[in-house]
Design an enzyme around this catalytic site. Structure first.
Site, PDB file in Angstrom:
ATOM      1  N   LYS A  83      38.096  22.332  49.190  1.00  0.00           N
ATOM      2  CA  LYS A  83      37.816  23.712  48.779  1.00  0.00           C
ATOM      3  C   LYS A  83      37.997  23.818  47.269  1.00  0.00           C
ATOM      4  CE  LYS A  83      38.810  28.083  51.037  1.00  0.00           C
ATOM      5  NZ  LYS A  83      39.921  28.841  51.624  1.00  0.00           N
TER       6      LYS A  83
HETATM    7  C1  E4P Z   1      39.368  31.577  53.398  1.00  0.00           C
HETATM    8  O1  E4P Z   1      38.708  30.607  53.136  1.00  0.00           O
HETATM    9  C2  E4P Z   1      39.904  32.483  52.387  1.00  0.00           C
HETATM   10  O2  E4P Z   1      40.787  31.832  51.542  1.00  0.00           O
HETATM   11  C3  E4P Z   1      40.553  33.661  53.073  1.00  0.00           C
HETATM   12  O3  E4P Z   1      39.665  34.155  54.060  1.00  0.00           O
HETATM   13  C4  E4P Z   1      40.976  34.765  52.117  1.00  0.00           C
HETATM   14  O4  E4P Z   1      41.409  35.846  52.872  1.00  0.00           O
HETATM   15  P1  E4P Z   1      42.251  37.064  52.231  1.00  0.00           P
HETATM   16  O5  E4P Z   1      41.345  37.799  51.305  1.00  0.00           O
HETATM   17  O6  E4P Z   1      42.638  37.899  53.423  1.00  0.00           O
HETATM   18  O7  E4P Z   1      43.414  36.450  51.530  1.00  0.00           O
END
Ligand code: E4P
Length: 219
Positions: A83
């Site tokens: 990522k």
């Molecule tokens: C997933 O890949 C993201 O990091 C996550 O969905 C972020 O979610 P949040 O905005 O609730 O922290």
């Protein structure tokens, strides 16, 4: 549509994977911090629980550092997906990692142009953050629609739309209607997808009527 679990909680992942509804997992540095556990050990354990992609995020912000961390994370298990944040440097790191055959999930996407760049850089997934956009008064779902339109206009862009920052069940339904390829969902929201008061009411009535027959299926 694929469902990924948006958590770094290994116990939660184990429980949810056993339902057969989970196609992969996404983590981020905040979720690792919440778990209070070691990143590498946690990713290793999650990768052993699912054959699907497990996103593990780099924390360097320069190209060289992101590529080095990405390669390191990919050594943890075959199903690690690196990522990378959607910065200018992140796009180059995505390009370099993708050229080496590493799958990349480009995260922190808040605009259609960013998603276009990520696809051109070779991302396997683009993660538009719906909930965080909604928080600002924008409409996160519109972004999913815009990205869908752009990607469909250019079939050579085969990046998958991974709807992220999902906060409630409506986000899941609308992402599916907009044509997102994947939704990454907190366990609580995934479970809530199955809930309906008329299901509960109907089941209670069936059980009461069944009990009145005095029968049992297995005996
Ligand atoms: C997933 O890949 C993201 O990091 C996550 O969905 C972020 O979610 P949040 O905005 O609730 O922290």
């Amino acid at each position: 549509m694929q469902f990924f679990l948006d958590t770094a909680n290994v116990d939660e992942i184990r429980t949810m994977v056993s339902t057969g509804l989970v196609d992969g997992v996404t983590t981020n540095p905040s979720l690792i911090a919440q778990s209070g556990r070691d990143l590498v050990q946690t990713i290793k354990e999650i990768c052993a629980l699912t054959n699907g992609p497990v996103s593990a995020e780099v924390t360097a912000t320069d190209v060289k550092g992101m590529v080095a961390e990405g390669e390191y994370l990919r050594d943890i298990a075959d199903n690690v997906c690196v990522k990378v944040p959607l910065t200018w440097e992140g796009l180059e790191a995505t390009h370099r990692l993708s050229e080496q055959g590493h799958p990349v999930n480009v995260t922190l996407c808040f605009s259609a142009n960013q998603a276009l760049l990520a696809a051109k850089a070779g991302a396997v997934y683009i993660s538009p953050f719906i909930g965080r956009l909604d928080d600002t008064g924008a409409n996160g779902m519109e972004l999913i629609g815009e990205i869908r339109t752009i990607y469909d206009n250019y079939p050579e862009l085969d990046t998958q739309i991974l709807a992220a920052s999902i906060r409630h069940v409506l986000h899941v339904k609308e992402s599916a209607m907009m044509g997102a390829d994947v939704a990454t969902i907190p366990a609580k929201v995934l479970k809530a997808l199955a809930q309906h008061p008329l299901t509960d009411k109907g089941l209670a009535a069936f059980m009461a009527d069944w009990k009145s027959t005095g029968q049992s299926i297995l005996s």
